[in-house]
Design a protein around this motif. Structure first.
Motif, PDB file in Angstrom:
ATOM      1  N   ALA B  64       0.835  -1.200   0.000  1.00 50.56           N
ATOM      2  CA  ALA B  64       0.000   0.000   0.000  1.00 50.56           C
ATOM      3  C   ALA B  64       0.875   1.257   0.000  1.00 50.56           C
ATOM      4  N   ALA B  65       1.902   1.254   0.829  1.00 53.80           N
ATOM      5  CA  ALA B  65       2.797   2.414   0.901  1.00 53.80           C
ATOM      6  C   ALA B  65       3.472   2.649  -0.460  1.00 53.80           C
ATOM      7  N   ARG B  66       3.916   1.571  -1.080  1.00 51.77           N
ATOM      8  CA  ARG B  66       4.599   1.677  -2.381  1.00 51.77           C
ATOM      9  C   ARG B  66       3.630   2.220  -3.437  1.00 51.77           C
ATOM     10  N   VAL B  67       2.447   1.618  -3.491  1.00 51.49           N
ATOM     11  CA  VAL B  67       1.481   1.998  -4.521  1.00 51.49           C
ATOM     12  C   VAL B  67       1.041   3.453  -4.335  1.00 51.49           C
ATOM     13  N   TYR B  68       0.890   3.874  -3.087  1.00 49.60           N
ATOM     14  CA  TYR B  68       0.415   5.232  -2.817  1.00 49.60           C
ATOM     15  C   TYR B  68       1.548   6.260  -2.769  1.00 49.60           C
ATOM     16  N   GLY B  69       2.791   5.773  -2.771  1.00 52.86           N
ATOM     17  CA  GLY B  69       3.905   6.710  -2.672  1.00 52.86           C
ATOM     18  C   GLY B  69       4.049   7.293  -1.280  1.00 52.86           C
ATOM     19  N   ALA B  70       3.812   6.466  -0.254  1.00 54.25           N
ATOM     20  CA  ALA B  70       3.942   6.920   1.133  1.00 54.25           C
ATOM     21  C   ALA B  70       5.199   6.308   1.752  1.00 54.25           C
ATOM     22  N   SER B 181       3.759  19.856  11.713  1.00 52.47           N
ATOM     23  CA  SER B 181       3.269  18.893  10.730  1.00 52.47           C
ATOM     24  C   SER B 181       1.903  19.286  10.179  1.00 52.47           C
ATOM     25  N   LEU B 182       1.628  18.792   8.992  1.00 51.48           N
ATOM     26  CA  LEU B 182       0.331  19.002   8.337  1.00 51.48           C
ATOM     27  C   LEU B 182      -0.392  17.664   8.210  1.00 51.48           C
ATOM     28  N   ILE B 183      -1.575  17.590   8.789  1.00 49.87           N
ATOM     29  CA  ILE B 183      -2.445  16.413   8.661  1.00 49.87           C
ATOM     30  C   ILE B 183      -3.511  16.738   7.626  1.00 49.87           C
ATOM     31  N   VAL B 184      -3.634  15.900   6.612  1.00 54.62           N
ATOM     32  CA  VAL B 184      -4.684  16.134   5.617  1.00 54.62           C
ATOM     33  C   VAL B 184      -5.708  15.001   5.693  1.00 54.62           C
ATOM     34  N   ASP B 185      -6.954  15.374   5.997  1.00 49.82           N
ATOM     35  CA  ASP B 185      -8.060  14.425   5.919  1.00 49.82           C
ATOM     36  C   ASP B 185      -8.423  14.308   4.436  1.00 49.82           C
ATOM     37  N   GLU B 186      -7.856  13.277   3.805  1.00 53.91           N
ATOM     38  CA  GLU B 186      -8.105  13.024   2.382  1.00 53.91           C
ATOM     39  C   GLU B 186      -9.078  11.840   2.254  1.00 53.91           C
ATOM     40  N   ALA B 187     -10.027  11.794   3.190  1.00 59.79           N
ATOM     41  CA  ALA B 187     -11.009  10.696   3.196  1.00 59.79           C
ATOM     42  C   ALA B 187     -11.662  10.540   1.832  1.00 59.79           C
ATOM     43  N   HIS B 188     -11.845  11.671   1.144  1.00 66.56           N
ATOM     44  CA  HIS B 188     -12.541  11.625  -0.151  1.00 66.56           C
ATOM     45  C   HIS B 188     -11.578  11.448  -1.320  1.00 66.56           C
ATOM     46  N   GLY B 189     -10.310  11.137  -1.037  1.00 67.50           N
ATOM     47  CA  GLY B 189      -9.349  11.133  -2.145  1.00 67.50           C
ATOM     48  C   GLY B 189      -8.486   9.888  -2.259  1.00 67.50           C
ATOM     49  N   ALA B 190      -8.986   8.740  -1.848  1.00 68.27           N
ATOM     50  CA  ALA B 190      -8.171   7.520  -1.905  1.00 68.27           C
ATOM     51  C   ALA B 190      -7.810   7.140  -3.344  1.00 68.27           C
ATOM     52  N   HIS B 191      -8.555   7.668  -4.290  1.00 63.49           N
ATOM     53  CA  HIS B 191      -8.318   7.348  -5.704  1.00 63.49           C
ATOM     54  C   HIS B 191      -7.339   8.323  -6.357  1.00 63.49           C
ATOM     55  N   LEU B 192      -7.068   9.443  -5.718  1.00 63.16           N
ATOM     56  CA  LEU B 192      -6.306  10.515  -6.375  1.00 63.16           C
ATOM     57  C   LEU B 192      -4.943  10.076  -6.920  1.00 63.16           C
ATOM     58  N   PRO B 193      -4.182   9.256  -6.187  1.00 67.03           N
ATOM     59  CA  PRO B 193      -2.841   8.950  -6.683  1.00 67.03           C
ATOM     60  C   PRO B 193      -2.823   8.082  -7.944  1.00 67.03           C
ATOM     61  N   PHE B 194      -3.964   7.576  -8.380  1.00 68.64           N
ATOM     62  CA  PHE B 194      -3.938   6.526  -9.393  1.00 68.64           C
ATOM     63  C   PHE B 194      -4.076   7.000 -10.824  1.00 68.64           C
ATOM     64  N   ALA B 202      -2.610  14.751  -1.536  1.00 68.89           N
ATOM     65  CA  ALA B 202      -1.803  15.400  -0.500  1.00 68.89           C
ATOM     66  C   ALA B 202      -0.476  14.672  -0.296  1.00 68.89           C
ATOM     67  N   LEU B 203      -0.412  13.403  -0.718  1.00 67.47           N
ATOM     68  CA  LEU B 203       0.843  12.655  -0.615  1.00 67.47           C
ATOM     69  C   LEU B 203       1.897  13.261  -1.531  1.00 67.47           C
ATOM     70  N   VAL B 204       1.471  13.758  -2.682  1.00 68.52           N
ATOM     71  CA  VAL B 204       2.384  14.441  -3.597  1.00 68.52           C
ATOM     72  C   VAL B 204       2.750  15.798  -3.011  1.00 68.52           C
ATOM     73  N   GLY B 205       1.788  16.407  -2.324  1.00 63.08           N
ATOM     74  CA  GLY B 205       1.979  17.742  -1.770  1.00 63.08           C
ATOM     75  C   GLY B 205       2.814  17.770  -0.507  1.00 63.08           C
ATOM     76  N   ASP B 206       3.368  16.619  -0.109  1.00 68.16           N
ATOM     77  CA  ASP B 206       4.308  16.557   1.016  1.00 68.16           C
ATOM     78  C   ASP B 206       3.644  16.758   2.376  1.00 68.16           C
ATOM     79  N   ALA B 207       2.364  16.419   2.487  1.00 62.38           N
ATOM     80  CA  ALA B 207       1.728  16.422   3.802  1.00 62.38           C
ATOM     81  C   ALA B 207       2.379  15.332   4.659  1.00 62.38           C
ATOM     82  N   ASP B 208       2.351  15.507   5.981  1.00 60.20           N
ATOM     83  CA  ASP B 208       3.013  14.550   6.876  1.00 60.20           C
ATOM     84  C   ASP B 208       2.130  13.340   7.156  1.00 60.20           C
ATOM     85  N   ILE B 209       0.859  13.595   7.360  1.00 58.49           N
ATOM     86  CA  ILE B 209      -0.100  12.526   7.645  1.00 58.49           C
ATOM     87  C   ILE B 209      -1.278  12.686   6.691  1.00 58.49           C
ATOM     88  N   VAL B 210      -1.587  11.629   5.978  1.00 58.15           N
ATOM     89  CA  VAL B 210      -2.710  11.666   5.025  1.00 58.15           C
ATOM     90  C   VAL B 210      -3.627  10.484   5.335  1.00 58.15           C
TER      91      VAL B 210
END
Lengths: 474, 474
Positions: B64-70, B181-194, B202-210
């Motif tokens: 999951a971390a690899r696929v999402y880039g985390a 740190s920046l926490i991003v509630d990306e509950a609505h964006g699980a598909h965004l990285p794909f 937000a994972l691309v945007g360098d947030a600390d916790i997504v």
């Protein structure tokens, strides 16, 4: 079939198109899960809302309350954990005092930390013949309430993992006489109300809050649980509010449908469901009467099978390994001198037969080895430890910081032998029985160190001590 | 098929007998759920343990971390809620200050209350053409951090429910410049990285916790979520510890298998999976180009369909009703002037066609009615409200008590007209957009009362005000 499942199936067979969550849109095509995805919905018009239930979920929870004999029941989809967190958060405000059995599930200690409560501990009896924790004595509850009149609530676990039941009725009476509520973690007892051959549930014993894991002993999905509530001594409205804090705002309809299905079946079939179980269990126990070295605990919850090899040449962990590798039987848990199996209404005759065969075969190999060691094996001086542990119970902990306070302290790892008078910063448990010897924030004494050293010398597992080092406050 | 499912199926096909939880023993015989129960296990030897993962669950989370880039990813089985609670508990100690977007999910406010934090609020832009909250402006973040140098972390929601994405990269830069740190509630964006056709995660945007809900826009069970963590500015070890506090100690293998299956498929199929989706969506939007009264928001997340009837004679709630009753299309949500649909890779051509047909038919009926009212309908003076709401944003809240403090106060219900200078004890939201006008602990002013009265006169829904009464501290 439960109403919820029927309604969800009808929805899936209708032409209603989902422009809503979940994203799988009730039909994924991955093969394995398709049937299940087809009824995995979320709160949509016509299908109720767990946190403002007034439709099929309300009906299902009312059914649960009726079947369990509770005033009010709420579905938990985050395990008993969320029930424990919500109940404790609801009965005591920040900084208040709570009376807690020392052998509670870690969720209880987590709730104490998160809520920043002051804990006073109850110490279960210790059953030296079985190396397990026994029940909580009502007179200890009374004594602690007199000693600390500002205690706001009591939390105990009954039955324990090993199926030991406390006298909840007596403890509830004491609690209510002091005008406070009793929370019973009955995670291991969701089946108790369904047959008189089981020990009495805490619901019968008049506990105010009773939390049960449905999945542990009933046919229900892992992670499903119930919280039963009685108004009067506990602020149940507040507890329900906190359930909405700690639990997902998107509860699984799959879980809730499964819970309802399970409860509907239990209601419909009644005690009859358990007849086959008790018949198989009785047959099994009769066969086991010839065991000389292996012992099976018989006055606990019938769904818990405590198989002791205490006083023999075999350890519980070795027994577990033989069970799994030679007999392909996966047990629930292995301790130093016993193993634990869970048996339920879903077990089969074939399962019991394999279990019996395995035990008879293992008994033979133990008997042979046991002849080589005197006085029932290498554990002959074990009783000294148990006595010391027994004495231990009578000591009051020296609590320097609450669980919340110690969280914010700087810590360091030091040798256990150098820890006298230092403040412990980790959970230190002798496992089994898993009762904390030290909790974070408690002062370490020479007696602790001596006891821990004795356990380590015997290769017993002391959680929180690694390579003779222990975490303490700086 | 994912490794977890394969392993669980193999277990079920083996002769290994379960003397452990769950009580259904992998074979229930109730009919509907049998396949699923057959792989619903708990932590047993050989099948890993979520909280000390070193086997198939570790592999799955690393995938999951690899696929999402985390840097690191953890499975959540209690929804995004538990990710939000754990992240906020982990980044700020009791009493510390946190900077929070005012349009966050209620779990954020719950975490603030439970942790007894001091909140400073960020106010999203308001998009008057659509009546929805816009993004968080980086310059407001910078200003608040300069004003309150003791802020320990930032929490924002991006994308919003309606699919509006903030400039996370700019906000993360500001956070890191201030060493927080920046926490991003990306509950609505699980598909965004794909897919690059989606807004940046937000994972691309360098947030600390997504934190992402998998079920909202991906084919995954309701209640499944992910927390992605990056070391450096956030204490990720502590956050992981708190996940173990807030989340069940018996996580569902069904959920985890489903999550792994979903992620494995996304990894294998890649962007290709979304081609059909974008093709169907583009076709649909082309067909909708002729709409005159109904408008579809187009610069938000493509998985969110905001259909506005603002300025027409129809309300969002009416539109939802027609969709469901006449066209048998269930929408995600209805607001005063718009409805929200969720479209994903699991939608079908048939679904889009039905949606298009429905909209074209409804457009006709709106057009006819719209001629009867001047100036695009009854909402002509709506802009005044929006301006007032817009001005509103610039006011600083007068926070008398923290969310935790107000919990312990005595309260009473009074008429809203008599509430000037009183301290609010409930959440008061104009819904939509759902941004709190008042939070518990904030002082009510004459401006609040006037605004609430204006909303009530227009029959708008003000949560926390019932029959003109409001809960205040005594």
């Amino acid at each position: 079939m439960s109403d919820i499942i029927r309604k969800l199936q009808q929805l899936n067979e209708s032409d209603e198109y989902p422009l809503h969550m979940p994203g799988h849109k009730r039909s994924v095509g991955c093969g394995f899960f398709d049937d299940v995805y087809s009824i995995d919905i979320t709160e949509i018009i016509g299908y109720d809302n767990l946190y403002e239930a007034d439709g099929m979920l309300k009906d299902a929870m009312e059914r649960a309350a009726r079947v369990y004999g509770a005033e009010e029941t709420f579905f938990l989809v985050n395990g008993s954990t969320v029930g424990i967190l919500s109940a404790i958060t609801g009965v005591a405000k920040r900084g208040e005092r709570i009376l807690v059995a020392r052998n509670c599930h870690k969720a209880v200690f987590h709730a104490i930390e998160l809520r920043d409560l002051q804990a006073v501990y109850l110490h279960p009896e210790y059953l030296p013949d079985w190396d397990i924790a026994g029940g909580i004595e009502p007179q200890e509850v009374e004594a602690k309430l007199l000693q600390y009149p500002d205690i706001k609530a009591i939390v105990i676990t009954s039955p324990t993992y090993e199926g030991i039941v406390s006298d909840v009725e007596a403890i509830a009476k004491i609690a209510h006489a002091h005008n406070i509520s009793l929370i019973v973690d009955e995670a291991h007892g969701a089946h108790l109300p369904f047959d008189t051959r089981f020990p009495k549930s805490a619901l019968v014993g008049d506990a105010d809050i009773v939390i049960q894991s449905m999945h542990k002993t009933l046919p229900s999905f892992t992670q499903t649980a119930l919280i039963h509530m009685k108004k009067g001594y506990a602020d149940t409205a507040r507890i329900k509010e906190y359930i909405g804090y700690y639990q997902t705002s998107s509860p699984s309809y799959l879980f809730m449908a499964g819970m309802d299905e399970c409860i509907a079946t239990l209601e419909k079939e009644g005690s009859h469901l358990w007849d086959a179980f008790f018949e198989m269990r009785d047959d099994f126990l009769k066969k086991m009467a010839i065991l000389q070295n292996i012992r099976i605990l018989q006055d606990n919850d019938p769904c818990k099978l405590v198989i002791s090899v205490k006083g023999t040449s075999m350890s519980g962990v070795e027994l577990q390994k033989i069970f799994l590798e030679k007999h392909h039987i996966q047990l629930e848990m292995a301790a130093e001198t016993y193993v634990l199996g869970i048996i339920t209404m879903c077990d089969t005759k074939e399962g019991f037969d394999r279990l019996a065969e395995a035990l008879l075969e293992i008994e033979g190999s133990i008997a042979k080895l046991a002849q080589d060691v005197s006085n029932r094996g290498q554990n002959s001086d074990f009783r000294d430890d148990l006595n010391s542990l027994s004495e231990w119970r009578t000591c009051e902990e020296d609590i320097v910081y609450s669980l919340a306070e110690v969280r914010e302290k700087d810590t360091e790892e030091i040798l256990i032998d150098e820890a006298d008078r230092r403040i412990c910063a980790d959970y230190v448990n002798l496992y089994p029985p898993g009762i904390p010897l030290l909790l974070p924030g408690e002062r370490i004494t020479r007696e602790h160190i001596a006891l821990i050293n004795r356990y380590l010398e015997k290769d017993m597992h002391v959680q929180g001590v690694s390579e003779r080092r222990i975490l303490v406050c700086r």
